[in-house]
Motif scaffolding. Structure first.
Motif, PDB file in Angstrom:
ATOM      1  N   ARG A 121      -3.256  -9.521  -7.850  1.00 10.66           N
ATOM      2  CA  ARG A 121      -2.788 -10.264  -9.032  1.00 10.66           C
ATOM      3  C   ARG A 121      -1.775 -11.310  -8.573  1.00 10.66           C
ATOM      4  O   ARG A 121      -0.733 -10.965  -8.014  1.00 10.66           O
ATOM      5  CB  ARG A 121      -2.148  -9.296 -10.018  1.00 10.66           C
ATOM      6  CG  ARG A 121      -1.834  -9.921 -11.348  1.00 10.66           C
ATOM      7  CD  ARG A 121      -1.475  -8.834 -12.344  1.00 10.66           C
ATOM      8  NE  ARG A 121      -1.279  -9.399 -13.656  1.00 10.66           N
ATOM      9  CZ  ARG A 121      -0.113  -9.858 -14.099  1.00 10.66           C
ATOM     10  NH1 ARG A 121       0.937  -9.840 -13.314  1.00 10.66           N
ATOM     11  NH2 ARG A 121      -0.008 -10.342 -15.306  1.00 10.66           N
ATOM     12  N   ARG A 136       3.481  -8.657   4.944  1.00  6.99           N
ATOM     13  CA  ARG A 136       2.213  -8.209   5.538  1.00  6.99           C
ATOM     14  C   ARG A 136       1.077  -9.114   5.104  1.00  6.99           C
ATOM     15  O   ARG A 136       0.284  -9.558   5.916  1.00  6.99           O
ATOM     16  CB  ARG A 136       1.939  -6.753   5.167  1.00  6.99           C
ATOM     17  CG  ARG A 136       0.751  -6.182   5.909  1.00  6.99           C
ATOM     18  CD  ARG A 136       0.705  -4.687   5.867  1.00  6.99           C
ATOM     19  NE  ARG A 136       0.495  -4.189   4.502  1.00  6.99           N
ATOM     20  CZ  ARG A 136       0.465  -2.907   4.198  1.00  6.99           C
ATOM     21  NH1 ARG A 136       0.644  -2.001   5.141  1.00  6.99           N
ATOM     22  NH2 ARG A 136       0.275  -2.517   2.954  1.00  6.99           N
ATOM     23  N   THR A 190       2.410   0.838 -13.901  1.00  7.82           N
ATOM     24  CA  THR A 190       3.262   0.879 -12.712  1.00  7.82           C
ATOM     25  C   THR A 190       4.457   1.825 -12.884  1.00  7.82           C
ATOM     26  O   THR A 190       5.603   1.451 -12.658  1.00  7.82           O
ATOM     27  CB  THR A 190       3.773  -0.543 -12.382  1.00  7.82           C
ATOM     28  OG1 THR A 190       4.390  -1.077 -13.568  1.00  7.82           O
ATOM     29  CG2 THR A 190       2.671  -1.480 -11.957  1.00  7.82           C
TER      30      THR A 190
HETATM   31  P1  NA7 Z   1       2.287  -5.080  -5.059  1.00  6.67           P
HETATM   32  O1  NA7 Z   1       1.687  -6.270  -5.662  1.00  6.67           O
HETATM   33  O2  NA7 Z   1       1.400  -3.907  -4.765  1.00  6.67           O
HETATM   34  O3  NA7 Z   1       3.030  -5.536  -3.722  1.00  6.67           O
HETATM   35  C1  NA7 Z   1       3.530  -4.614  -2.781  1.00  6.67           C
HETATM   36  C2  NA7 Z   1       3.956  -5.350  -1.554  1.00  6.67           C
HETATM   37  O4  NA7 Z   1       4.441  -4.407  -0.594  1.00  6.67           O
HETATM   38  C3  NA7 Z   1       2.799  -6.090  -0.874  1.00  6.67           C
HETATM   39  O5  NA7 Z   1       3.272  -7.297  -0.356  1.00  6.67           O
HETATM   40  C4  NA7 Z   1       2.413  -5.114   0.241  1.00  6.67           C
HETATM   41  O6  NA7 Z   1       1.754  -5.713   1.319  1.00  6.67           O
HETATM   42  C5  NA7 Z   1       3.765  -4.596   0.649  1.00  6.67           C
HETATM   43  N1  NA7 Z   1       3.661  -3.355   1.394  1.00  6.67           N
HETATM   44  C6  NA7 Z   1       3.180  -2.174   0.949  1.00  6.67           C
HETATM   45  N2  NA7 Z   1       3.209  -1.272   1.950  1.00  6.67           N
HETATM   46  C7  NA7 Z   1       3.709  -1.906   3.028  1.00  6.67           C
HETATM   47  C8  NA7 Z   1       3.973  -1.494   4.356  1.00  6.67           C
HETATM   48  N3  NA7 Z   1       3.724  -0.251   4.785  1.00  6.67           N
HETATM   49  N4  NA7 Z   1       4.482  -2.407   5.214  1.00  6.67           N
HETATM   50  C9  NA7 Z   1       4.731  -3.655   4.789  1.00  6.67           C
HETATM   51  N5  NA7 Z   1       4.506  -4.108   3.550  1.00  6.67           N
HETATM   52  C10 NA7 Z   1       3.998  -3.231   2.677  1.00  6.67           C
HETATM   53  O7  NA7 Z   1       3.468  -4.515  -5.961  1.00  6.67           O
HETATM   54  P2  NA7 Z   1       4.509  -5.310  -6.858  1.00  6.67           P
HETATM   55  O8  NA7 Z   1       5.544  -4.339  -7.265  1.00  6.67           O
HETATM   56  O9  NA7 Z   1       4.978  -6.524  -6.184  1.00  6.67           O
HETATM   57  O10 NA7 Z   1       3.675  -5.763  -8.112  1.00  6.67           O
HETATM   58  C11 NA7 Z   1       2.872  -4.805  -8.807  1.00  6.67           C
HETATM   59  C12 NA7 Z   1       2.427  -5.302 -10.140  1.00  6.67           C
HETATM   60  O11 NA7 Z   1       3.507  -5.024 -11.033  1.00  6.67           O
HETATM   61  C13 NA7 Z   1       2.180  -6.743 -10.282  1.00  6.67           C
HETATM   62  O12 NA7 Z   1       0.887  -7.136 -10.039  1.00  6.67           O
HETATM   63  C14 NA7 Z   1       2.582  -7.021 -11.711  1.00  6.67           C
HETATM   64  O13 NA7 Z   1       1.486  -6.854 -12.557  1.00  6.67           O
HETATM   65  C15 NA7 Z   1       3.593  -6.001 -12.021  1.00  6.67           C
HETATM   66  P3  NA7 Z   1       0.112  -5.823   1.303  1.00  6.67           P
HETATM   67  O14 NA7 Z   1      -0.180  -6.872   0.279  1.00  6.67           O
HETATM   68  O15 NA7 Z   1      -0.390  -4.458   0.881  1.00  6.67           O
HETATM   69  O16 NA7 Z   1      -0.264  -6.169   2.664  1.00  6.67           O
END
Ligand code: NA7
Length: 537
Positions: free
Chosen positions: A332, A211, A147
């Motif tokens: 995850r 979302r 990441t």
């Molecule tokens: P994640 O798990 O990819 O979460 C990103 C969040 O951002 C997720 O809830 C997404 O919703 C949201 N998202 C992304 N784009 C948008 C848009 N355009 N509008 C609204 N919401 C959005 O990243 P994290 O940093 O939380 O965790 C990553 C990993 O790092 C984790 O698994 C650990 O191993 C450490 P979505 O779910 O895509 O609908």
């Protein structure tokens, strides 16, 4: 030879990108082989993601005593203070690892690799950094992690927003004060789940824009008292041995029970125990087939939904928080600290943006479904362009000038997540297609493979080692077929595990989900047969 600062040229046996868990393992192990090694790190100190992610609540979601290296010296001298280590403690641990192994003098901080081209005649890599230096190295090793590259959606009008925009990945060094402020958080993955309860405690008002709801396990964190620590310290070697035998490198038992073998009451009792134990017990210690049986997966998912409904007082909010479209594990699952309880606070509002996405930002806030949500600050916890995102941003060219980004246009294809055909002497530590498991252990296991190959190449006096296309195809196809056997890919929603969280990214499983022991067995066989998949020139 000139210095790194003056845009000159330098020669080393190996160059490693990164000084997080993966880069430090690579640097140490290659240095121990007797190679001259330089590591290039963008940040100002070691830590990798544990340097950058300083947002409130940033901590590990694996137990501290296994979210670390199996390092003989540190096992004796380092003491973790909590079950889940806060960010600063993990960064300090890596700094101590670098200090005791004398790694600091070999790391160039504040510098980024921009390009790496393979010179077929010299059988060396020419690696360029953003300070204008060129490094000529035999081995080019990436430890860029999972990441390292954040993903920020292109929200219309974000530039017009007059409030503060904070990215969890680039938190202000002196922190952020939300007292008396109206704050919006976008994203409810692990990062959002970590930061939301702490902002809620401070802000006048918190609006969470969700979302996709996640399955969030309770962390059940605690300070480690002397008794607990003594019991860990006494068993440390056995714990670490167990971690390497565990499919996902955790210190959590693996269940052999199938739901049909027990009564419905016993099923509920098992699930309740897993929930009460917290962390990832529900995934490993409840039933044997949570990842492979849709029925068992739904049994566990239904149980979690019931717990959400029991915790969250407003039934409408509880329903919004219940995952609907994806299997347990497809994303995850985050580990939360009073996450669901936070939605019982009067100053917290949950806005479901699944069917009505954020339309635009305006000067005073953001608009969803025609309504303006006024906020003073917005926190973006929107995830990462994981694994390939960081590598594809570097101009990496192998044999015949072929670009890695082109080779991986349809998704990464590697051998064990460590080597790529057509890219001799390129090695990845915790690369794309490495095991989906506790990262420090994956870093150690993959760094061990890299050093074994390099040691063998040196033993044979082979300046060049390359993996065959057949081996890459064999591993990548096996990885995909194992992924398809699980329930992980089933469901509607986006997941970084398959690359579907970033628009335009090709969809393919980015990690090996066949378990760490199975992965290690492939390498043990390769090694025992004297490396049939590799060509030593
Ligand atoms: P994640 O798990 O990819 O979460 C990103 C969040 O951002 C997720 O809830 C997404 O919703 C949201 N998202 C992304 N784009 C948008 C848009 N355009 N509008 C609204 N919401 C959005 O990243 P994290 O940093 O939380 O965790 C990553 C990993 O790092 C984790 O698994 C650990 O191993 C450490 P979505 O779910 O895509 O609908």
């Amino acid at each position: 030879m000139s210095t790194a600062q003056d845009g000159g040229e330098m020669e080393f046996d190996a160059l490693v990108i990164g000084a997080g868990f993966s880069g430090l393992q690579g640097l140490k192990k290659l240095k121990d082989l007797g190679l001259s090694v330089v590591a290039i790190e963008t940040a100002e100190d070691v830590g990798g993601v544990w340097w950058w992610n300083r947002f409130p609540g940033a901590r590990t979601d694996s137990q501290s005593w296994v979210y670390c290296f199996d390092d003989d010296r540190l096992k004796k001298s380092w003491r973790w203070t909590e079950k889940y280590s806060p960010q600063a403690e993990v960064q300090a641990y890596l700094a101590e690892f670098a200090r005791i192994h004398n790694l600091y003098p070999h790391i160039r901080f504040g510098t980024s690799v921009t390009a790496a081209h393979y010179d077929e005649d010299a059988q060396r890599w020419s690696v360029r950094t953003d300070d204008g230096t060129t490094y000529s190295v035999r081995y080019f090793v990436t430890g860029t992690g999972v990441t390292a590259t954040p993903y920020v959606p292109d929200f219309p009008g974000l530039q017009d927003f007059e409030g503060e925009v904070l990215m969890t990945r680039a938190w202000p060094e002196d922190g952020a004060d939300f007292s008396g402020k109206r704050v919006g958080v976008i994203g409810t993955g692990s990062t959002g789940v970590s930061v939301i309860p702490l902002i809620a405690e401070q802000a006048e008002r918190l609006t969470v824009f969700q979302r996709t709801p996640n399955y969030v396990f309770p962390a059940r964190n605690n300070k480690l008292n002397d008794y607990e620590w003594a019991s860990i310290a006494r068993r440390y070697d056995d714990i670490m041995k167990g971690v390497r035998e565990h499919p996902f490198a955790f210190d959590i038992p693996v269940s052999a029970t199938l739901p049909d073998e027990v009564s419905p009451e016993e099923q509920q009792r098992i699930l309740e125990r897993a929930w009460e134990k917290g962390n990832h017990w529900m995934l490993f210690a409840a039933f044997a087939d949570v990842f492979t049986s849709e029925r068992t997966n739904k049994l566990a998912a239904d149980y979690i939904r019931e717990r959400i409904r029991a915790i969250v007082e407003d039934p409408a909010v509880a329903e919004k928080l219940c995952p609907k479209d994806h299997t347990l594990g497809h994303k995850r699952p985050p580990v939360g600290h009073d996450y669901y309880e936070t939605y019982n606070r009067p100053n917290v509002e949950l806005i479901d943006i699944k069917d009505t996405p954020i339309e635009r930002f305006e000067a005073r806030g953001l608009v969803v479904d025609g309504r303006l949500h006024e906020v003073d600050a917005v926190v973006l916890a929107t995830g990462f362009d994981v694994l390939t995102g960081t590598l594809n941003r570097i101009d990496i060219r192998g044999r015949g000038g072929q670009r890695l980004v082109d080779k991986w246009a349809g998704g990464p294809r590697t051998y064990l997540g460590v080597m790529v055909d057509g890219f001799p002497n390129l090695f990845m530590i915790t690369g794309p297609q490495a095991p989906f498991a506790n990262i420090p252990t994956v870093a150690e296991v993959t760094a061990d493979i890299v050093t074994e190959i390099v040691a063998h190449a040196r033993h044979r006096a082979s300046p060049e080692v390359e993996v065959s296309e057949d081996a890459v195809d064999g591993y990548s196809d096996l990885l995909s077929s194992i992924f398809d056997m699980t329930v992980l890919g089933r469901g509607e929603s986006r997941s970084w595990l398959q690359g579907t969280n970033v628009p335009g990214k090709s969809e393919s499983p980015l990690l090996w989900v066949g378990g760490l022991p199975g992965y290690r067995a492939i390498w043990a066989d390769e090694s025992a047969k004297e490396y049939p998949s590799l060509q030593f020139t």
